[in-house]
Scaffold this motif. Structure first.
Motif, PDB file in Angstrom:
ATOM      1  N   THR A 101      -0.533 -10.001   6.108  1.00  0.00           N
ATOM      2  CA  THR A 101      -0.954  -8.272   6.214  1.00  0.00           C
ATOM      3  C   THR A 101      -2.339  -8.168   5.415  1.00  0.00           C
ATOM      4  OG1 THR A 101       0.216  -8.014   4.122  1.00  0.00           O
ATOM      5  CG2 THR A 101       1.467  -7.378   6.339  1.00  0.00           C
ATOM      6  N   PHE A 114       3.976 -13.286   4.356  1.00  0.00           N
ATOM      7  CA  PHE A 114       3.951 -11.986   4.736  1.00  0.00           C
ATOM      8  C   PHE A 114       2.690 -11.210   4.371  1.00  0.00           C
ATOM      9  CE2 PHE A 114       5.035  -7.541   4.941  1.00  0.00           C
ATOM     10  CZ  PHE A 114       5.194  -7.530   6.335  1.00  0.00           C
ATOM     11  N   MET A 166      -5.098  -9.025   7.940  1.00  0.00           N
ATOM     12  CA  MET A 166      -4.888  -7.958   8.995  1.00  0.00           C
ATOM     13  C   MET A 166      -5.420  -6.644   8.403  1.00  0.00           C
ATOM     14  SD  MET A 166      -1.050  -8.573  10.747  1.00  0.00           S
ATOM     15  CE  MET A 166      -0.935  -6.798  11.204  1.00  0.00           C
ATOM     16  N   VAL A 209      -4.226  -4.845   5.805  1.00  0.00           N
ATOM     17  CA  VAL A 209      -3.164  -3.768   5.160  1.00  0.00           C
ATOM     18  C   VAL A 209      -2.840  -4.668   3.638  1.00  0.00           C
ATOM     19  CG1 VAL A 209      -0.960  -3.040   5.170  1.00  0.00           C
ATOM     20  CG2 VAL A 209      -2.329  -3.371   7.268  1.00  0.00           C
ATOM     21  N   ARG A 210      -3.372  -3.739   2.762  1.00  0.00           N
ATOM     22  CA  ARG A 210      -2.768  -4.743   1.440  1.00  0.00           C
ATOM     23  C   ARG A 210      -2.187  -3.777   0.576  1.00  0.00           C
ATOM     24  NH1 ARG A 210      -8.048  -7.419  -1.854  1.00  0.00           N
ATOM     25  NH2 ARG A 210      -6.209  -8.370  -2.876  1.00  0.00           N
TER      26      ARG A 210
END
Length: 191
Positions: A183, A179, A186, A188-189
């Protein structure tokens, strides 16, 4: 035989709890040094990072998080016997494992792609003389995250005694890491 197994698990738990503590505190020390205004070692970081107006604040926050992470390792050893505290410790260790390991894996792969030229830096192609921070990130900072995640996974594993619980733990950690990687891809860290 049963007493031997319990003793081994206890030794493993103590070892892994102290490993989380030591690993976290050792990494906290340079952050505390930078938070207190120290400048040495700034060449390991992205250029101009040390002059950022938020540099001290970021390092104070990192120092607190790393200290808490270390104390979580000790809490596994000197935990209270309550059911709620056990579940809380396991949840925190799972989150630490998932976030830190996925951050480390993502960062290592990303830096390798930057060095190999597949992904460009903000300044263009990788240049060893101008972008040494990328190498330091690859060999020092990102592996630290990966090892911290692995240590949190190990301490949670050693904390659990039943084989079924340990299998569920490993599956949960793998899902959490995946997951985190998804992310990260995508954009999003979390760490």
């Amino acid at each position: 035989m049963h007493t031997q197994t319990q003793h081994t698990q206890t030794k493993s738990l103590v070892w892994s709890g102290y490993a989380v503590f030591i690993w976290s505190i050792v990494y906290m020390l340079p952050h505390l040094y930078w938070a207190l205004g120290g400048k040495m070692g700034g060449s390991l970081l992205k250029p101009n990072t040390i002059q950022s107006i938020h540099f001290d604040l970021i390092n104070w926050i990192a120092s607190v998080f790393l200290t808490v992470a270390g104390l979580i390792g000790l809490a596994f050893i000197y935990r209270s016997k309550g059911r709620v505290s056990r579940y809380m410790l396991l949840f925190i260790a799972w989150a630490g494992c998932s976030l830190a390991a996925s951050h480390g894996i993502y960062g290592i792969v990303y830096r390798v792609l930057q060095i190999s030229g597949v992904v460009e830096l903000e300044t263009g192609s990788f240049d060893i003389h101008e972008d040494a921070f990328v190498l330091w990130d690859l060999v020092l900072f990102e592996p630290w995250f990966l090892i911290e995640g692995i240590l949190f996974g190990i301490v949670g594993y050693c904390f659990l005694k039943k084989a079924r619980s340990r299998k569920i733990w490993l599956a949960a950690c793998i899902i959490g890491i995946i997951f985190g990687l998804v992310t990260g891809i995508m954009g999003v860290r979390f760490a």
